[in-house]
Design a protein around this motif. Structure first.
Motif, PDB file in Angstrom:
ATOM      1  N   THR A 108       4.113   6.616   1.507  1.00 13.42           N
ATOM      2  CA  THR A 108       2.917   6.062   2.140  1.00 13.42           C
ATOM      3  C   THR A 108       1.739   6.980   1.824  1.00 13.42           C
ATOM      4  OG1 THR A 108       3.206   7.296   4.185  1.00 13.42           O
ATOM      5  CG2 THR A 108       4.301   5.135   4.043  1.00 13.42           C
ATOM      6  N   GLU A 109       0.559   6.532   2.157  1.00 12.70           N
ATOM      7  CA  GLU A 109      -0.627   7.343   1.918  1.00 12.70           C
ATOM      8  C   GLU A 109      -0.554   8.664   2.697  1.00 12.70           C
ATOM      9  OE1 GLU A 109      -5.476   6.848   1.847  1.00 12.70           O
ATOM     10  OE2 GLU A 109      -4.293   5.418   2.992  1.00 12.70           O
ATOM     11  N   GLN A 152       2.178  10.293   3.670  1.00 16.77           N
ATOM     12  CA  GLN A 152       3.182  11.165   3.063  1.00 16.77           C
ATOM     13  C   GLN A 152       2.647  11.808   1.782  1.00 16.77           C
ATOM     14  OE1 GLN A 152       6.140   8.066   2.863  1.00 16.77           O
ATOM     15  NE2 GLN A 152       7.440   9.120   4.354  1.00 16.77           N
ATOM     16  N   ALA A 186       9.833   5.519  -1.423  1.00 14.25           N
ATOM     17  CA  ALA A 186       8.500   4.975  -1.178  1.00 14.25           C
ATOM     18  C   ALA A 186       7.660   6.024  -0.462  1.00 14.25           C
ATOM     19  CB  ALA A 186       8.588   3.713  -0.339  1.00 14.25           C
ATOM     20  N   TYR A 225      -4.649   4.060  -3.128  1.00 17.47           N
ATOM     21  CA  TYR A 225      -4.449   3.576  -1.753  1.00 17.47           C
ATOM     22  C   TYR A 225      -5.746   2.988  -1.225  1.00 17.47           C
ATOM     23  CZ  TYR A 225       0.066   5.913  -1.618  1.00 17.47           C
ATOM     24  OH  TYR A 225       1.354   6.284  -1.879  1.00 17.47           O
ATOM     25  N   ASN A 280       0.817  -1.198   0.000  1.00 18.17           N
ATOM     26  CA  ASN A 280       0.000   0.000   0.000  1.00 18.17           C
ATOM     27  C   ASN A 280       0.860   1.261   0.000  1.00 18.17           C
ATOM     28  OD1 ASN A 280      -2.629   1.106  -0.153  1.00 18.17           O
ATOM     29  ND2 ASN A 280      -2.551   1.632   2.016  1.00 18.17           N
ATOM     30  N   GLN A 281       1.808   1.303  -0.948  1.00 16.76           N
ATOM     31  CA  GLN A 281       2.659   2.477  -1.076  1.00 16.76           C
ATOM     32  C   GLN A 281       3.088   2.659  -2.529  1.00 16.76           C
ATOM     33  OE1 GLN A 281       6.039   1.834   1.447  1.00 16.76           O
ATOM     34  NE2 GLN A 281       6.941   0.312   0.130  1.00 16.76           N
TER      35      GLN A 281
END
Length: 87
Positions: free
Chosen positions: A34-35, A37, A32, A86, A17-18
């Motif tokens: 994340t949601e 970020q 990478a 996401y 999920n990234q």
């Protein structure tokens, strides 16, 4: 899932999920996102999208990638599309 935009390209890793950013403009990277970020970056760009001097993205805390105002708007559009991936 491979993502190829005008400003960024990379691969969305559904299992983690990234989004793995592989290129911004013409600079190679391996970062990478994340949601959380991605949301933070989108919020920042949205607040500063109309600044005439554009913005600067930093890679590896060393390499500066300048974005003019049009590129900031395009990047924001591409990031908004990613947000829908996401879960």
């Amino acid at each position: 899932m491979q993502v190829n935009g005008q400003i960024i390209s990379g691969e969305f890793d559904e299992s983690a999920n990234q989004f793995v950013l592989q290129q911004i403009k013409h600079s190679q990277t391996e970062s990478a996102l994340t949601e959380k970020q991605l949301k933070t970056l989108c919020d920042y760009l949205e607040k500063h999208r109309d600044e005439p001097d554009g913005q600067i993205v930093t890679l590896y805390d060393q390499l500066l990638v300048p974005l003019n105002q049009e590129e900031v708007v395009q990047l924001l559009s591409e990031l908004e599309e990613l947000r829908g991936m996401y879960r």
